[in-house]
Write a protein that holds these residues in place. Structure first.
Motif, PDB file in Angstrom:
ATOM      1  N   PRO A 180      96.406 -18.659  38.740  1.00 60.25           N
ATOM      2  CA  PRO A 180      95.480 -17.521  38.472  1.00 60.25           C
ATOM      3  C   PRO A 180      93.921 -17.841  38.715  1.00 60.25           C
ATOM      4  N   PHE A 181      93.427 -19.214  38.933  1.00 61.78           N
ATOM      5  CA  PHE A 181      92.240 -19.383  39.039  1.00 61.78           C
ATOM      6  C   PHE A 181      92.047 -19.097  40.577  1.00 61.78           C
ATOM      7  N   LEU A 206      92.015 -15.711  41.231  1.00 62.47           N
ATOM      8  CA  LEU A 206      90.445 -15.109  41.067  1.00 62.47           C
ATOM      9  C   LEU A 206      89.409 -15.371  42.174  1.00 62.47           C
ATOM     10  N   MET A 250      80.721 -24.228  24.275  1.00 59.02           N
ATOM     11  CA  MET A 250      81.807 -23.141  24.694  1.00 59.02           C
ATOM     12  C   MET A 250      81.982 -22.099  23.701  1.00 59.02           C
ATOM     13  N   ASN A 284      81.134 -18.524  25.193  1.00 59.04           N
ATOM     14  CA  ASN A 284      82.208 -17.367  25.073  1.00 59.04           C
ATOM     15  C   ASN A 284      82.335 -16.385  24.156  1.00 59.04           C
ATOM     16  N   GLN A 315      79.113 -12.483  28.345  1.00 59.60           N
ATOM     17  CA  GLN A 315      80.245 -11.754  27.962  1.00 59.60           C
ATOM     18  C   GLN A 315      80.276 -10.305  27.888  1.00 59.60           C
ATOM     19  N   LEU A 375      79.955  -9.003  31.526  1.00 63.89           N
ATOM     20  CA  LEU A 375      81.286  -8.751  32.156  1.00 63.89           C
ATOM     21  C   LEU A 375      81.970  -7.827  31.769  1.00 63.89           C
ATOM     22  N   LEU A 380      83.592  -7.538  40.629  1.00 61.99           N
ATOM     23  CA  LEU A 380      84.120  -8.091  38.973  1.00 61.99           C
ATOM     24  C   LEU A 380      84.461  -9.596  39.012  1.00 61.99           C
ATOM     25  N   MET A 381      85.355  -9.775  40.281  1.00 63.13           N
ATOM     26  CA  MET A 381      85.919 -11.172  40.198  1.00 63.13           C
ATOM     27  C   MET A 381      84.956 -11.941  40.352  1.00 63.13           C
ATOM     28  N   THR A 441      83.057 -12.669  37.211  1.00 68.15           N
ATOM     29  CA  THR A 441      83.961 -13.674  36.395  1.00 68.15           C
ATOM     30  C   THR A 441      83.635 -14.960  36.771  1.00 68.15           C
ATOM     31  N   LEU A 477      82.408 -18.150  34.387  1.00 69.20           N
ATOM     32  CA  LEU A 477      83.254 -19.416  34.192  1.00 69.20           C
ATOM     33  C   LEU A 477      82.639 -20.690  34.713  1.00 69.20           C
ATOM     34  N   VAL A 529      81.068 -23.271  32.093  1.00 65.15           N
ATOM     35  CA  VAL A 529      82.163 -23.833  30.930  1.00 65.15           C
ATOM     36  C   VAL A 529      82.820 -25.050  31.864  1.00 65.15           C
ATOM     37  N   VAL A 530      83.353 -24.544  33.012  1.00 61.96           N
ATOM     38  CA  VAL A 530      84.270 -25.314  33.748  1.00 61.96           C
ATOM     39  C   VAL A 530      83.803 -26.670  34.288  1.00 61.96           C
ATOM     40  N   PHE A 565      83.048 -28.670  31.271  1.00 64.78           N
ATOM     41  CA  PHE A 565      84.326 -29.536  31.067  1.00 64.78           C
ATOM     42  C   PHE A 565      84.589 -30.692  31.652  1.00 64.78           C
ATOM     43  N   PHE A 566      84.613 -30.457  33.287  1.00 66.25           N
ATOM     44  CA  PHE A 566      84.742 -31.477  33.938  1.00 66.25           C
ATOM     45  C   PHE A 566      83.879 -32.607  33.894  1.00 66.25           C
TER      46      PHE A 566
END
Lengths: 297, 283
Positions: B30-31, B34, B211, B215, B233, B236, B250-251, B254, B258, B261-262, B265-266
């Motif tokens: 899915p990523f 996207l 997060m 979100n 949010q 979007l 739109l993508m 998105t 993202l 947050v990604v 996270f990393f």
């Protein structure tokens, strides 16, 4: 010393006490009162007795619909999610190489917000050019099946939501993995000496010791998935034939689209009761299958 | 014991890695889809894939990302989101650590049971409080401000309190005892000894707060009406409504929502995973 400690205790805890009063217990009690009123926020609340509950239980056909949709989603998404996250955790617990990389990979989808997830998956589920049907098409054609319409098909919309929820098994996986890694190695060694095979070890060592974690994950999973909202709001709204009218979506509409604060409070209160009953039943059933080490304490 | 070279053993290993790789591919696909969609032109994005090679767009359009800034006030949304998120992070760390201090270091009877009581409130479905809380904030005149989204974070969350308490209990009690004997007040011990030693858990709680706030959709949806106060949010979601023929934009939008947050996270996944893992273990 004792007295000082007591004063400090309540002082340090005061943020939570204030918060719980105004954003927890207070609103919950207010919801009880509001649920007996007709209140549009523009006028004063008007006492109507049990009318909201009567409407909700006997007259509003969308309430059973919303409850059914939500239960359907929960009953499939939570156990399947728990099962698959447990399976992945068990695989990762097999002393695999590059564990941190795998763990990151599986956890990554869970950081995606409800809105982004909804936008992305609506596009993935697109019947003509979406990723899912593009990938499935060769298989479908081999069986002579036409393209599924997913979110646009009242029978497939909820299964589509369940499928999407499985993208987020990473959270459960991390919890299970931590649980697996906290099981003492000696127990496996002892079981092996007693002649237990791998399956028997899983059945008699892993499962009992992991059962509290599984129980926790199921309980919180039920509470969470009963409140599915954002993805539904973003992806389909109420959906074709109300097929994705989930309970909180309906509650939200009643409150903030129609400004029926009394009725939506009754809806919220019923949701609270349902979640409470399910949680209590889970706790009761847990006695049969959840093993607590040193359970006497 | 040394059956590592056994053919069945090797087969088992191969199977494990194959399943892991297959599931991993499903997770990443899915990523990939996207990002791919965000780089297509408006026509290519809605073109069905004939063969696997079509997955890579015929021409790469990075300018889609610039296009998004023209289509929506992205930076306005970003600024609003950052303001709210910073407030939520500060509030969560401060209030939850204070509450956790009470449970970890103040010797009062029954504090363990009070702690379990706080934890039990995690089971309350948040949705039940939504309508009365809205009415409360409306009475206070806080609608269409950031206050309803920030102020509650200053009241501690059970999960963050739990994380802090578990960490505090691992600190050497002698340290706190010594400070007490030296006549330090609880606030001094909190600020000068406990918090400086608690960096890992502060990062974990801050990360979860980040997060959650970044979100958050339902909160801003309820409380923020005017578009110049919207968060990413909300932006979007509304962008989704205007872009029937511009899915690529739109993508791209998105992806931009993202990325933070990604990235967080990393960068901080060690802290993150520790926090998630703790949720399943009993106190």
């Amino acid at each position: 010393m004792q007295r000082e400690d007591r004063r400090d205790f309540w002082f340090f805890l005061s943020p939570w006490i204030v918060g719980f009063t105004f954003f927890g217990a207070g609103p919950i009690l207010a919801a009880v009162f509001l649920s007996f009123t007709d209140y549009s926020i523009f006028t004063r609340p008007h006492w109507v007795g049990l009318a909201n509950y009567r409407e909700l239980l006997f007259q509003d056909p969308l309430v059973p619909k919303a409850l059914f949709n939500t239960l359907f989603y929960t009953v499939f998404a939570v156990p399947l999610g728990t099962f698959f996250s447990l399976m992945v955790a068990l695989l990762l617990n097999q002393k695999v190489k590059g564990l941190p990389v795998w763990r990151t990979l599986y956890y990554l989808p869970t950081v995606v917000s409800g809105v982004a997830m909804g936008v992305l998956w609506r596009w993935i589920f697109n019947p003509e050019v979406g990723l899912l049907n593009t990938a499935l098409r060769p298989l479908l054609q081999a069986f002579g099946l036409s393209d599924p319409k997913w979110l646009l098909d009242p029978h497939l919309a909820k299964p589509a939501y369940v499928l999407m929820s499985l993208w987020g098994i990473g959270g459960g996986m991390i919890i299970f993995l931590a649980g697996l890694q906290s099981i003492p190695k000696q127990l496996y060694e002892a079981a092996e000496i007693d002649g237990a095979g791998r399956f028997s070890q899983f059945r008699h060592v892993t499962l009992p010791l992991l059962s509290p974690v599984v129980f926790f994950s199921l309980t919180m999973g039920f509470i969470g998935s009963f409140q599915i909202f954002t993805q539904a709001y973003v992806m389909t709204g109420r959906g074709v034939d109300n097929s994705t009218l989930f309970y909180v979506l309906y509650l939200f509409d009643q409150a903030f689209r129609y400004f029926r604060m009394g009725y939506s409070s009754a809806l919220a209160w019923v949701l609270f009761a349902i979640v409470l009953v399910i949680t209590l039943v889970q706790f009761r059933l847990a006695r049969r299958w959840v093993y607590y080490e040193g359970a006497a304490s | 014991m040394s059956a590592d070279g056994h053919p069945r053993r090797i087969l088992g290993r191969v199977l494990v890695y194959s399943v892991l790789a297959a599931v991993g591919t499903l997770m990443l696909l899915p990523f990939a889809w996207l990002v791919r969609s965000s780089l297509c032109d408006a026509r290519a994005v809605v073109q069905p894939l004939e063969k696997l090679a079509d997955f890579i767009p015929p021409t790469i359009h990075f300018e889609n990302y610039r296009e998004v800034f023209r289509a929506i006030p992205f930076f306005r949304y970003l600024l609003n989101t950052v303001i709210i998120t910073v407030g939520v992070i500060v509030g969560s760390v401060l209030s939850s650590s204070l509450c956790a201090y009470a449970f970890a270091f103040c010797r009062v009877p029954y504090r363990k049971y009070l702690f379990y009581g706080v934890l039990a409130t995690m089971m309350l479905p948040g949705i039940v409080t939504m309508v009365p809380t809205f009415i409360l904030f409306r009475e206070l005149g806080w609608i269409d401000t950031f206050k309803p989204l920030i102020i509650p974070a200053f009241c501690g969350s059970p999960f963050a309190i739990f994380l802090f308490r578990q960490f505090f209990l691992t600190l050497p009690p002698a340290l706190i005892e010594a400070a007490r004997i030296d006549g330090a007040t609880a606030l001094q011990i909190y600020a000068r000894i406990v918090m400086p030693l608690s960096r890992p858990v502060i990062v974990t709680v801050a990360l979860f707060a980040f997060m959650g706030s970044w979100n958050n959709f339902m909160g801003p949806l309820i409380y923020l009406n005017s578009q110049e106060k919207w968060t990413l949010q909300l932006g979007l979601n509304s962008f989704k409504g205007q872009t029937a023929d511009q899915l690529n934009l739109l993508m791209a939008c998105t992806v931009m929502v993202l990325v933070p947050v990604v990235a967080a996270f990393f960068a901080l996944q060690r802290y993150f995973i520790r926090g998630v893992a703790l949720t399943g273990l009993k106190g």
